[in-house]
Design a protein around this motif. Structure first.
Motif, PDB file in Angstrom:
ATOM      1  N   HIS A   1       0.833  -1.033   0.042  1.00  0.00           N
ATOM      2  CA  HIS A   1      -0.102   0.030  -0.033  1.00  0.00           C
ATOM      3  C   HIS A   1       0.923   1.286  -0.087  1.00  0.00           C
ATOM      4  CE1 HIS A   1       0.832   0.151   4.313  1.00  0.00           C
ATOM      5  NE2 HIS A   1       0.509  -1.283   4.365  1.00  0.00           N
ATOM      6  N   GLU A   2       0.239   2.597  -0.343  1.00  0.00           N
ATOM      7  CA  GLU A   2       0.982   3.559  -0.491  1.00  0.00           C
ATOM      8  C   GLU A   2      -0.014   4.865  -0.040  1.00  0.00           C
ATOM      9  OE1 GLU A   2       0.379   6.281  -2.704  1.00  0.00           O
ATOM     10  OE2 GLU A   2      -1.475   5.375  -3.312  1.00  0.00           O
ATOM     11  N   PRO A   3       0.786   5.825   0.531  1.00  0.00           N
ATOM     12  CA  PRO A   3       0.201   6.866   1.342  1.00  0.00           C
ATOM     13  C   PRO A   3      -1.406   7.343   0.718  1.00  0.00           C
ATOM     14  CG  PRO A   3       2.320   7.288   1.200  1.00  0.00           C
ATOM     15  CD  PRO A   3       2.134   6.239   0.222  1.00  0.00           C
ATOM     16  N   THR A   4      -1.409   7.459  -0.620  1.00  0.00           N
ATOM     17  CA  THR A   4      -2.922   7.758  -1.207  1.00  0.00           C
ATOM     18  C   THR A   4      -3.835   6.774  -1.026  1.00  0.00           C
ATOM     19  OG1 THR A   4      -2.657   7.266  -3.571  1.00  0.00           O
ATOM     20  CG2 THR A   4      -1.580   9.449  -2.818  1.00  0.00           C
ATOM     21  N   GLY A   5      -3.597   5.593  -0.554  1.00  0.00           N
ATOM     22  CA  GLY A   5      -4.672   4.604  -0.519  1.00  0.00           C
ATOM     23  C   GLY A   5      -4.827   3.616  -1.211  1.00  0.00           C
ATOM     24  N   SER A   6      -4.034   3.577  -2.311  1.00  0.00           N
ATOM     25  CA  SER A   6      -4.079   2.489  -3.370  1.00  0.00           C
ATOM     26  C   SER A   6      -3.437   1.223  -2.787  1.00  0.00           C
ATOM     27  CB  SER A   6      -3.525   2.881  -4.750  1.00  0.00           C
ATOM     28  OG  SER A   6      -2.169   3.326  -4.867  1.00  0.00           O
ATOM     29  N   THR A   7      -3.793  -0.063  -3.221  1.00  0.00           N
ATOM     30  CA  THR A   7      -3.373  -1.167  -2.846  1.00  0.00           C
ATOM     31  C   THR A   7      -2.908  -2.291  -3.892  1.00  0.00           C
ATOM     32  OG1 THR A   7      -5.423  -2.165  -2.405  1.00  0.00           O
ATOM     33  CG2 THR A   7      -4.342  -0.892  -0.481  1.00  0.00           C
ATOM     34  N   VAL A   8      -2.125  -3.110  -3.523  1.00  0.00           N
ATOM     35  CA  VAL A   8      -1.694  -4.238  -4.591  1.00  0.00           C
ATOM     36  C   VAL A   8      -1.679  -5.464  -3.816  1.00  0.00           C
ATOM     37  CG1 VAL A   8      -0.042  -5.263  -6.014  1.00  0.00           C
ATOM     38  CG2 VAL A   8      -0.790  -2.808  -6.288  1.00  0.00           C
ATOM     39  N   GLU A   9      -2.073  -6.489  -4.467  1.00  0.00           N
ATOM     40  CA  GLU A   9      -1.965  -7.870  -3.745  1.00  0.00           C
ATOM     41  C   GLU A   9      -1.159  -8.786  -4.756  1.00  0.00           C
ATOM     42  OE1 GLU A   9      -5.424  -9.873  -2.252  1.00  0.00           O
ATOM     43  OE2 GLU A   9      -5.971  -7.798  -1.194  1.00  0.00           O
ATOM     44  N   VAL A  10      -0.178  -9.465  -4.094  1.00  0.00           N
ATOM     45  CA  VAL A  10       0.765 -10.123  -5.055  1.00  0.00           C
ATOM     46  C   VAL A  10       0.892 -11.841  -4.280  1.00  0.00           C
ATOM     47  CG1 VAL A  10       3.076 -10.721  -6.114  1.00  0.00           C
ATOM     48  CG2 VAL A  10       2.361  -8.172  -5.282  1.00  0.00           C
TER      49      VAL A  10
ATOM     50  N   LEU B   1       2.719 -15.175  -3.441  1.00  0.00           N
ATOM     51  CA  LEU B   1       3.950 -15.923  -3.691  1.00  0.00           C
ATOM     52  C   LEU B   1       3.959 -16.977  -4.825  1.00  0.00           C
ATOM     53  CD1 LEU B   1       5.330 -16.308  -0.119  1.00  0.00           C
ATOM     54  CD2 LEU B   1       5.587 -14.846  -1.763  1.00  0.00           C
ATOM     55  N   TYR B   2       2.818 -17.682  -5.002  1.00  0.00           N
ATOM     56  CA  TYR B   2       2.639 -18.542  -6.115  1.00  0.00           C
ATOM     57  C   TYR B   2       2.785 -17.807  -7.385  1.00  0.00           C
ATOM     58  CZ  TYR B   2       1.468 -22.951  -8.436  1.00  0.00           C
ATOM     59  OH  TYR B   2       1.418 -23.977  -9.331  1.00  0.00           O
ATOM     60  N   GLY B   3       3.579 -17.942  -8.408  1.00  0.00           N
ATOM     61  CA  GLY B   3       3.550 -17.456  -9.517  1.00  0.00           C
ATOM     62  C   GLY B   3       4.148 -15.840  -9.527  1.00  0.00           C
ATOM     63  N   ALA B   4       4.141 -15.237  -8.398  1.00  0.00           N
ATOM     64  CA  ALA B   4       4.779 -13.929  -8.165  1.00  0.00           C
ATOM     65  C   ALA B   4       3.594 -13.311  -8.818  1.00  0.00           C
ATOM     66  CB  ALA B   4       6.059 -13.489  -8.632  1.00  0.00           C
ATOM     67  N   GLN B   5       2.241 -13.551  -8.695  1.00  0.00           N
ATOM     68  CA  GLN B   5       1.201 -12.895  -9.796  1.00  0.00           C
ATOM     69  C   GLN B   5       0.653 -11.832  -8.950  1.00  0.00           C
ATOM     70  OE1 GLN B   5      -1.220 -16.007 -11.366  1.00  0.00           O
ATOM     71  NE2 GLN B   5      -2.861 -14.595 -11.886  1.00  0.00           N
ATOM     72  N   VAL B   6       0.424 -10.875  -9.604  1.00  0.00           N
ATOM     73  CA  VAL B   6      -0.454  -9.669  -9.015  1.00  0.00           C
ATOM     74  C   VAL B   6      -1.923  -9.985  -9.132  1.00  0.00           C
ATOM     75  CG1 VAL B   6      -1.058  -7.155  -9.327  1.00  0.00           C
ATOM     76  CG2 VAL B   6       1.543  -7.743  -9.368  1.00  0.00           C
ATOM     77  N   THR B   7      -2.557  -9.930  -8.030  1.00  0.00           N
ATOM     78  CA  THR B   7      -3.820 -10.623  -8.430  1.00  0.00           C
ATOM     79  C   THR B   7      -5.180  -9.423  -8.235  1.00  0.00           C
ATOM     80  OG1 THR B   7      -4.099 -11.143  -6.090  1.00  0.00           O
ATOM     81  CG2 THR B   7      -3.673 -12.988  -7.683  1.00  0.00           C
ATOM     82  N   SER B   8      -4.209  -8.094  -7.560  1.00  0.00           N
ATOM     83  CA  SER B   8      -5.462  -6.814  -7.359  1.00  0.00           C
ATOM     84  C   SER B   8      -4.522  -5.722  -7.478  1.00  0.00           C
ATOM     85  CB  SER B   8      -6.199  -7.126  -5.962  1.00  0.00           C
ATOM     86  OG  SER B   8      -6.889  -5.912  -5.544  1.00  0.00           O
ATOM     87  N   TRP B   9      -5.183  -4.642  -8.029  1.00  0.00           N
ATOM     88  CA  TRP B   9      -4.728  -3.224  -7.903  1.00  0.00           C
ATOM     89  C   TRP B   9      -5.632  -2.350  -7.669  1.00  0.00           C
ATOM     90  CZ3 TRP B   9      -2.734  -0.077 -12.897  1.00  0.00           C
ATOM     91  CH2 TRP B   9      -2.556   1.055 -12.410  1.00  0.00           C
ATOM     92  N   LYS B  10      -6.004  -1.794  -6.605  1.00  0.00           N
ATOM     93  CA  LYS B  10      -6.925  -0.843  -6.437  1.00  0.00           C
ATOM     94  C   LYS B  10      -6.507   0.591  -6.403  1.00  0.00           C
ATOM     95  CE  LYS B  10     -10.164  -4.145  -4.189  1.00  0.00           C
ATOM     96  NZ  LYS B  10     -10.487  -4.782  -2.958  1.00  0.00           N
ATOM     97  N   ASN B  11      -7.099   1.475  -6.892  1.00  0.00           N
ATOM     98  CA  ASN B  11      -6.592   2.958  -6.841  1.00  0.00           C
ATOM     99  C   ASN B  11      -7.055   3.463  -5.650  1.00  0.00           C
ATOM    100  OD1 ASN B  11      -9.313   3.512  -7.054  1.00  0.00           O
ATOM    101  ND2 ASN B  11      -9.322   4.388  -9.272  1.00  0.00           N
ATOM    102  N   GLU B  12      -6.891   4.652  -5.406  1.00  0.00           N
ATOM    103  CA  GLU B  12      -7.187   5.580  -3.934  1.00  0.00           C
ATOM    104  C   GLU B  12      -8.459   5.698  -3.788  1.00  0.00           C
ATOM    105  OE1 GLU B  12      -7.117   8.442  -7.466  1.00  0.00           O
ATOM    106  OE2 GLU B  12      -5.697   6.791  -6.730  1.00  0.00           O
ATOM    107  N   ARG B  13      -9.445   5.332  -4.864  1.00  0.00           N
ATOM    108  CA  ARG B  13     -10.883   5.323  -4.671  1.00  0.00           C
ATOM    109  C   ARG B  13     -11.458   3.952  -4.417  1.00  0.00           C
ATOM    110  NH1 ARG B  13     -10.160   9.247  -8.740  1.00  0.00           N
ATOM    111  NH2 ARG B  13     -11.137   7.741 -10.390  1.00  0.00           N
ATOM    112  N   ARG B  14     -10.519   2.993  -4.240  1.00  0.00           N
ATOM    113  CA  ARG B  14     -10.607   1.525  -4.058  1.00  0.00           C
ATOM    114  C   ARG B  14     -11.291   0.862  -5.468  1.00  0.00           C
ATOM    115  NH1 ARG B  14      -7.519   0.269  -1.663  1.00  0.00           N
ATOM    116  NH2 ARG B  14      -8.400  -1.748  -0.556  1.00  0.00           N
TER     117      ARG B  14
END
Length: 308
Positions: free
Chosen positions: A20-29, A31-44
């Motif tokens: 996560h970062e200060p403006t509120g966006s988040t990313v989920e990764v 470990l299996y496959g090093a696969q990003v599965t979610s990227w939400k902006n600051e408005r979620r």
């Protein structure tokens, strides 16, 4: 590396890291496959597509997000479809040098080393690294491949970006006009793109060749444009299975194709060659440009030329 307390384990699902970062966006990764599965902006708002039939248990990669295809893209070679890196459990990378260590909550460094099992199908020792960083309105992936063998090898690679769109038949892609592409729907014949802007009214599976560093998906209904900037991966893949193929994909909902579009950063036409001890580095930066609510119309030239 990401702080270990960011690793979340739930049941028999693969452990995941939340950035996560200060403006509120988040990313989920995962470990299996090093696969990003979610990227939400600051408005979620979720930027990446995820199938509503996705299988979250290994050994299957999850249908959506950003799987990494290595050491082979699609069936451009003799290995399993899209290679094996997306079907392996990666580890956190304690030493991402020559990148400086990232001791923050917004970056994860992941590492995959070849195993004895992998050497049976692809007889080369490698280290594959992926740095994932989230910042305001931006998601950056830095893949790196190091040859730790005593002989040279070549590979193809792609970051398969499943984007969430309002309606695939209403969006358009800019930046691929006039380019040559391999059409995977007609035995990989080579064609030249004739359309001024690429729109979608049926199945598409194309590898565009020698593409610009910047490509945009313009989604009027969501009043946003997704911009892909890339280095080290000169090709770009567009994929949508459309209705008939979607029904045949077990982990994709029948209607899912309408709200997804894959635009991949790839190195496919010319495999990357590495001598022993050499390292290749790529970079992909995804960003979101909002079109103003009142203008209703985004000037595509401004998006492509970066004058937002």
């Amino acid at each position: 590396m990401a702080n270990n307390n960011n690793i979340i384990k739930e049941g028999d699902r693969s452990p995941r890291i939340i950035l996560h970062e200060p403006t509120g966006s988040t990313v989920e990764v995962l470990l299996y496959g090093a696969q990003v599965t979610s990227w939400k902006n600051e408005r979620r708002e979720e930027i990446l597509f995820m199938s509503n039939k996705a299988v979250w248990k290994p050994p299957k990669p999850v249908r959506g997000g950003i799987p990494i295809c290595f050491p082979q893209f699609a069936n451009f070679g003799t290995l399993e479809q899209h290679g094996f890196a997306r079907n392996r459990l990666w580890s956190l990378d304690d030493d991402p040098s020559p990148l400086s260590p990232a001791n923050n909550q917004s970056t994860a460094d992941l590492l995959l080393k070849s195993t004895e099992e992998d050497l049976k199908t692809w007889p080369y020792r490698f280290e594959l690294r992926l740095r994932v960083t989230v910042s305001a309105g931006k998601l950056t992936l830095i893949p790196r491949v190091r040859n730790v063998d005593n002989k040279a090898f070549a590979f193809t690679l792609a970051l398969r970006n499943y984007f969430s769109v309002s309606d695939v038949s209403e969006v358009r892609v800019e930046g691929l006009e006039t380019l040559d592409y391999f059409d995977n729907l007609s035995k990989r014949e080579r064609y030249t793109e004739q359309a001024d802007a690429i729109t979608f009214d049926g199945e598409i599976d194309r590898v565009y060749l020698s593409t610009p560093t910047k490509i945009a998906i313009i989604d009027h209904e969501r009043k946003r444009t997704i911009v892909l900037r890339k280095e080290g991966m000169v090709d770009a893949v567009l994929w949508n299975p459309w209705d008939k193929k979607a029904k045949a994909i077990p982990d994709l909902g029948d209607e899912d194709y309408k709200t997804m579009l894959c635009l991949d950063a790839a190195a496919v036409e010319n495999p990357i060659n590495l001598k022993p001890c050499e390292e290749w580095k790529g970079r992909q930066e995804l960003s979101i440009v909002s079109s103003s609510y009142f203008s209703g119309q985004l000037d595509p030239q401004k998006v492509i030329n970066g004058l937002h």
